[in-house]
Motif scaffolding. Structure first.
Motif, PDB file in Angstrom:
ATOM      1  N   ILE A  95     -24.067  51.872   6.095  1.00  0.00           N
ATOM      2  CA  ILE A  95     -23.771  50.451   6.024  1.00  0.00           C
ATOM      3  C   ILE A  95     -24.089  49.436   7.279  1.00  0.00           C
ATOM      4  O   ILE A  95     -24.524  48.542   6.808  1.00  0.00           O
ATOM      5  N   GLY A  96     -23.774  50.031   8.210  1.00  0.00           N
ATOM      6  CA  GLY A  96     -23.972  49.148   9.585  1.00  0.00           C
ATOM      7  C   GLY A  96     -25.432  49.011   9.592  1.00  0.00           C
ATOM      8  O   GLY A  96     -25.876  47.917  10.236  1.00  0.00           O
ATOM      9  N   MET A  97     -26.490  49.811   9.309  1.00  0.00           N
ATOM     10  CA  MET A  97     -27.915  49.407   9.416  1.00  0.00           C
ATOM     11  C   MET A  97     -28.497  48.790   8.301  1.00  0.00           C
ATOM     12  O   MET A  97     -29.836  48.479   8.252  1.00  0.00           O
ATOM     13  N   SER A  98     -27.796  48.448   7.198  1.00  0.00           N
ATOM     14  CA  SER A  98     -28.426  47.904   5.873  1.00  0.00           C
ATOM     15  C   SER A  98     -28.650  46.546   5.959  1.00  0.00           C
ATOM     16  O   SER A  98     -28.039  45.893   6.917  1.00  0.00           O
ATOM     17  N   GLY A  99     -29.224  46.103   5.154  1.00  0.00           N
ATOM     18  CA  GLY A  99     -29.605  44.641   4.969  1.00  0.00           C
ATOM     19  C   GLY A  99     -28.459  44.117   3.959  1.00  0.00           C
ATOM     20  O   GLY A  99     -28.031  43.086   4.363  1.00  0.00           O
ATOM     21  N   TYR A 100     -28.389  44.860   3.028  1.00  0.00           N
ATOM     22  CA  TYR A 100     -27.597  44.255   1.742  1.00  0.00           C
ATOM     23  C   TYR A 100     -26.530  44.901   1.510  1.00  0.00           C
ATOM     24  O   TYR A 100     -25.727  44.119   0.672  1.00  0.00           O
ATOM     25  N   ILE A 101     -26.052  46.006   2.051  1.00  0.00           N
ATOM     26  CA  ILE A 101     -24.706  46.604   1.716  1.00  0.00           C
ATOM     27  C   ILE A 101     -23.518  46.046   2.199  1.00  0.00           C
ATOM     28  O   ILE A 101     -23.523  45.812   3.388  1.00  0.00           O
ATOM     29  N   HIS A 102     -22.544  45.558   1.524  1.00  0.00           N
ATOM     30  CA  HIS A 102     -21.550  44.897   2.090  1.00  0.00           C
ATOM     31  C   HIS A 102     -20.282  45.930   2.370  1.00  0.00           C
ATOM     32  O   HIS A 102     -19.961  45.820   3.346  1.00  0.00           O
ATOM     33  N   SER A 103     -20.125  46.970   1.436  1.00  0.00           N
ATOM     34  CA  SER A 103     -18.969  47.853   1.684  1.00  0.00           C
ATOM     35  C   SER A 103     -19.254  48.992   0.770  1.00  0.00           C
ATOM     36  O   SER A 103     -20.081  49.069  -0.157  1.00  0.00           O
ATOM     37  N   ALA A 104     -18.441  50.228   1.034  1.00  0.00           N
ATOM     38  CA  ALA A 104     -18.622  51.156   0.172  1.00  0.00           C
ATOM     39  C   ALA A 104     -17.382  51.986   0.409  1.00  0.00           C
ATOM     40  O   ALA A 104     -16.440  51.891   1.397  1.00  0.00           O
ATOM     41  N   GLY A 105     -16.897  52.966  -0.756  1.00  0.00           N
ATOM     42  CA  GLY A 105     -15.736  53.785  -0.506  1.00  0.00           C
ATOM     43  C   GLY A 105     -15.698  54.745  -1.868  1.00  0.00           C
ATOM     44  O   GLY A 105     -16.707  54.294  -2.757  1.00  0.00           O
ATOM     45  N   GLU A 106     -14.603  55.220  -1.862  1.00  0.00           N
ATOM     46  CA  GLU A 106     -14.306  56.260  -3.174  1.00  0.00           C
ATOM     47  C   GLU A 106     -14.159  55.417  -4.438  1.00  0.00           C
ATOM     48  O   GLU A 106     -13.524  54.497  -4.293  1.00  0.00           O
ATOM     49  N   LEU A 107     -15.079  55.599  -5.438  1.00  0.00           N
ATOM     50  CA  LEU A 107     -14.623  55.146  -6.691  1.00  0.00           C
ATOM     51  C   LEU A 107     -13.658  55.824  -7.390  1.00  0.00           C
ATOM     52  O   LEU A 107     -13.657  56.851  -7.438  1.00  0.00           O
ATOM     53  N   LEU A 108     -12.783  54.909  -7.955  1.00  0.00           N
ATOM     54  CA  LEU A 108     -11.188  55.647  -8.362  1.00  0.00           C
ATOM     55  C   LEU A 108     -11.274  55.470  -9.991  1.00  0.00           C
ATOM     56  O   LEU A 108     -11.180  56.783 -10.516  1.00  0.00           O
ATOM     57  N   ILE A 109     -11.958  54.340 -10.673  1.00  0.00           N
ATOM     58  CA  ILE A 109     -12.154  54.367 -11.823  1.00  0.00           C
ATOM     59  C   ILE A 109     -13.217  53.544 -12.407  1.00  0.00           C
ATOM     60  O   ILE A 109     -13.636  52.391 -11.604  1.00  0.00           O
ATOM     61  N   GLY A 110     -13.865  53.739 -13.506  1.00  0.00           N
ATOM     62  CA  GLY A 110     -15.009  52.707 -13.814  1.00  0.00           C
ATOM     63  C   GLY A 110     -15.144  52.970 -15.333  1.00  0.00           C
ATOM     64  O   GLY A 110     -15.201  53.951 -15.962  1.00  0.00           O
ATOM     65  N   GLY A 111     -15.535  51.775 -15.999  1.00  0.00           N
ATOM     66  CA  GLY A 111     -15.604  51.816 -17.416  1.00  0.00           C
ATOM     67  C   GLY A 111     -15.873  50.598 -18.109  1.00  0.00           C
ATOM     68  O   GLY A 111     -15.635  49.374 -17.241  1.00  0.00           O
ATOM     69  N   LYS A 112     -16.061  50.161 -19.409  1.00  0.00           N
ATOM     70  CA  LYS A 112     -16.103  48.912 -19.922  1.00  0.00           C
ATOM     71  C   LYS A 112     -15.051  47.919 -19.704  1.00  0.00           C
ATOM     72  O   LYS A 112     -13.868  48.533 -19.792  1.00  0.00           O
ATOM     73  N   TRP A 113     -15.368  46.846 -19.447  1.00  0.00           N
ATOM     74  CA  TRP A 113     -14.476  45.577 -19.316  1.00  0.00           C
ATOM     75  C   TRP A 113     -13.078  45.832 -20.068  1.00  0.00           C
ATOM     76  O   TRP A 113     -11.892  45.951 -19.852  1.00  0.00           O
ATOM     77  N   ASP A 114     -13.144  45.701 -21.146  1.00  0.00           N
ATOM     78  CA  ASP A 114     -12.277  45.742 -22.357  1.00  0.00           C
ATOM     79  C   ASP A 114     -11.832  47.164 -22.851  1.00  0.00           C
ATOM     80  O   ASP A 114     -10.944  47.194 -23.645  1.00  0.00           O
ATOM     81  N   SER A 115     -12.165  48.205 -22.098  1.00  0.00           N
ATOM     82  CA  SER A 115     -11.985  49.534 -22.553  1.00  0.00           C
ATOM     83  C   SER A 115     -10.676  50.290 -21.350  1.00  0.00           C
ATOM     84  O   SER A 115     -10.072  50.994 -21.542  1.00  0.00           O
ATOM     85  N   ILE A 116     -10.646  49.522 -20.083  1.00  0.00           N
ATOM     86  CA  ILE A 116      -9.897  49.832 -19.189  1.00  0.00           C
ATOM     87  C   ILE A 116      -8.349  49.517 -19.372  1.00  0.00           C
ATOM     88  O   ILE A 116      -8.077  48.068 -19.797  1.00  0.00           O
ATOM     89  N   SER A 117      -7.514  50.301 -19.476  1.00  0.00           N
ATOM     90  CA  SER A 117      -6.030  49.818 -19.551  1.00  0.00           C
ATOM     91  C   SER A 117      -5.150  50.078 -18.255  1.00  0.00           C
ATOM     92  O   SER A 117      -5.644  50.474 -17.358  1.00  0.00           O
ATOM     93  N   LEU A 118      -4.128  49.189 -18.439  1.00  0.00           N
ATOM     94  CA  LEU A 118      -3.240  49.396 -17.411  1.00  0.00           C
ATOM     95  C   LEU A 118      -2.840  50.831 -17.033  1.00  0.00           C
ATOM     96  O   LEU A 118      -2.857  51.136 -15.863  1.00  0.00           O
TER      97      LEU A 118
END
Length: 567
Positions: A95-118
């Motif tokens: 990340i420190g040496m990159s031009g375009y990467i802002h941040s990174a970390g562990e992915l907890l959950i991902g999915g279509k916007w209307d399919s993710i529930s509370l």
């Protein structure tokens, strides 16, 4: 598999360089496989094959890195599914040496916007250790910098606000500043615009991604960008893009690097940013300006703040000296044209004036003020009040840079610090002996770069001239490119990287030689490489994906050539 989310500064609608830069950094700095001739498929590095979810089978991969990791690109983020965890030091390095990467970390959950529930989000949060959790919500209109804003909650309360899926969340009126939390969780809205992708479905698909940022970049140099003291004109190359191209070319610590058309020294200064590389800056004129940029940007921050203070005092109170420098800075300008771009081509080259005038040649601060006044004129300021305002504006950006460098190098000598559970990593350009050397070769000369031995350079990254604003006929520009390639192929090592910009499309109404746009350059590279018995390999040069692209704010769309040479 270990899943990580990398967040980019720019969306793919502006450039598709970030995802390829990330892949290059993973190869070169995390051991995800080295580039070898013939490694790449005809469709390029990141193939967007179909897969069913975020955990695809090994038989259905966009890009496998020798089966050690899998990349999935979205519009502003990229998901890495890795067989081995990325250690903290490696992530800081990437990340420190990159031009375009802002941040990174562990992915907890991902999915279509209307399919993710509370309940999905609650389940992901419950897997985090107890403590005070800060929730950030990012959309395209709300991307926080270091000053984070959001809702601070504890690990047993999951009340989220300001999301389009409001029917699933209770509204809360009170907003808390995100401070003194043990860990941050960021919710990001991201999009993919149709096509044959790893997300099943068609059209524009919107996704909700929740991740826990581990590393964020703090880059005073990239934030300063084009506001360096010496400035060469309106079509300069952004700091982030040049940093990304260095990574695409595979430059590593201790390597030898050359910019053939160096300009302001943008890539050269970036190349000394904690690599450190031996950087050669070449240009046929005004190398003094690039060298002065390097001197200023690598100063001790205390000294830098003192210089900015002195320049501000000169502008406001030492008017006699200011007016003398302004007189020199306006040499060669048709004063009736000041306030328009037409003033620029008539300006005397800075190098000639700097070498002939003792007031500039022998005084660093006077030269900096000379550059600032010229910048004001390039930016269409008038010679009176408007010019003073422009100079003040640039001085303010230099002051902020100095303060940020103080934070990155004095307050935190190791270049890392922690806030709200997130590690911030900073990289500063280095002013070590011999790390930055200027050259003044004309690529049209047969003996250009004669002091650079054959097969000695690890990477060449540059932004060549496009032929605008010159009297050169089209064939002269074509010859310049051909000679540039011949010299590059001679001095690059076997496996060395060559990354440079070319015109792809232009909307400025200017005529463009087709030999200098994407297709013409590709044929030229192939021909010159064959003539010099050099093989080339590319992840972005062949097949359907062709070149990478970058859109400038000046309406230029540039293709990015990125190749490795085999000798």
């Amino acid at each position: 598999m270990h899943n990580y989310l990398f967040v980019f500064e720019n969306k793919n609608e502006k450039t598709d360089v970030p995802q390829y830069e990330l892949a290059s950094l993973l190869r070169n700095r995390a051991g995800y496989g080295q580039l070898r001739r013939g490694d790449f498929s005809p469709k390029g590095m990141i193939k967007r094959n179909k897969a069913e979810n975020l955990r695809p089978t090994p038989d259905d991969l966009p890009y496998s890195f020798k089966k050690t990791g899998i990349l999935y690109p979205l519009e502003q983020t990229c998901i890495l599914s890795s067989r081995e965890p990325l250690d903290e030091k490696t992530m800081q390095d990437i990340i420190g040496m990159s031009g375009y990467i802002h941040s990174a970390g562990e992915l907890l959950i991902g999915g279509k916007w209307d399919s993710i529930s509370l309940s999905d989000i609650e389940k992901a949060l419950k897997e985090i250790e107890d403590g005070r959790i800060g929730i950030e919500m990012w959309t395209e209109k709300n991307m926080p910098s270091e000053g984070l804003e959001g809702i601070a909650i504890d690990s047993r309360r999951y009340m989220l606000d300001n999301l389009p899926i409001m029917n699933q969340f209770a509204r809360i009126q009170e907003r808390y500043e995100l401070v003194n939390v043990d860990r941050v969780v960021t919710l990001i809205k991201d999009v993919h615009h149709g096509g044959d992708t790893w997300y099943h479905g068609s059209g524009d698909d919107t996704y909700l991604l929740a991740f826990s940022p581990q590393i964020r970049k703090f880059s005073p140099l990239q934030e300063l960008d084009e506001n360096k003291p010496y400035w060469k004109g309106i079509d300069t190359t952004p700091q982030q893009l040049m940093a990304a191209m260095l990574n695409l070319a595979g430059l590593k610590s201790g390597g030898y690097y050359l910019d053939v058309f160096g300009g302001m020294g943008t890539s050269m200064i970036e190349a000394t940013k904690d690599f450190p590389a031996k950087a050669y800056h070449n240009d046929i004129m005004e190398v003094e300006g690039a060298l002065d940029n390097f001197r200023f940007l690598t100063m001790n921050p205390d000294k830098m703040l003192e210089v900015v203070k002195n320049l501000s005092a000169m502008r406001s109170s030492d008017r006699r000296r200011f007016e003398k420098i302004k007189e020199l800075a306006t040499l060669g300008i048709d004063r009736s044209r000041v306030g328009s771009e037409r003033a620029y081509p008539d300006m005397e080259p800075s190098a000639k004036i700097l070498r002939e005038e003792p007031i500039l040649r022998d005084n660093f601060e006077n030269r900096l003020m000379f550059y600032l006044i010229r910048r004001g004129l390039y930016r269409e300021a008038d010679l009176d009040g408007g010019l003073y305002d422009k100079v003040s504006e640039i001085l303010e950006s230099l002051r902020r840079y100095a303060e940020n460098m103080y934070k990155a190098t004095v307050e935190h000598p190791e270049g890392v610090w922690k806030k709200n559970g997130v590690i911030y990593t900073a990289r500063a350009p280095r002013n070590e002996k011999g790390v930055f050397q200027t050259l003044e070769y004309n690529v049209m000369q047969k003996d250009a770069f004669s002091n650079i031995p054959e097969s000695s350079i690890d990477a060449i990254v540059t932004d060549p001239p496009y032929g605008f604003g010159t009297d050169a006929n089209p064939q002269e520009i074509v010859n310049t490119y051909e000679n540039f390639l011949r010299h590059a192929f001679r001095i690059l090592k076997n496996g060395g990287g060559l990354s440079f910009c070319v015109l792809d499309k232009v909307k400025t109404g200017k005529e463009v030689n087709e030999m200098l746009t994407s297709e013409g350059i590709k044929h030229m590279i192939d021909r010159v490489a064959s003539e010099n018995d050099v093989g080339i390999a590319s992840d972005t040069f062949e097949g359907e994906d062709k070149m990478l692209y970058w859109k400038s704010k000046h309406k230029l769309i540039r293709g990015i050539v990125n190749i490795k040479v085999a000798k």
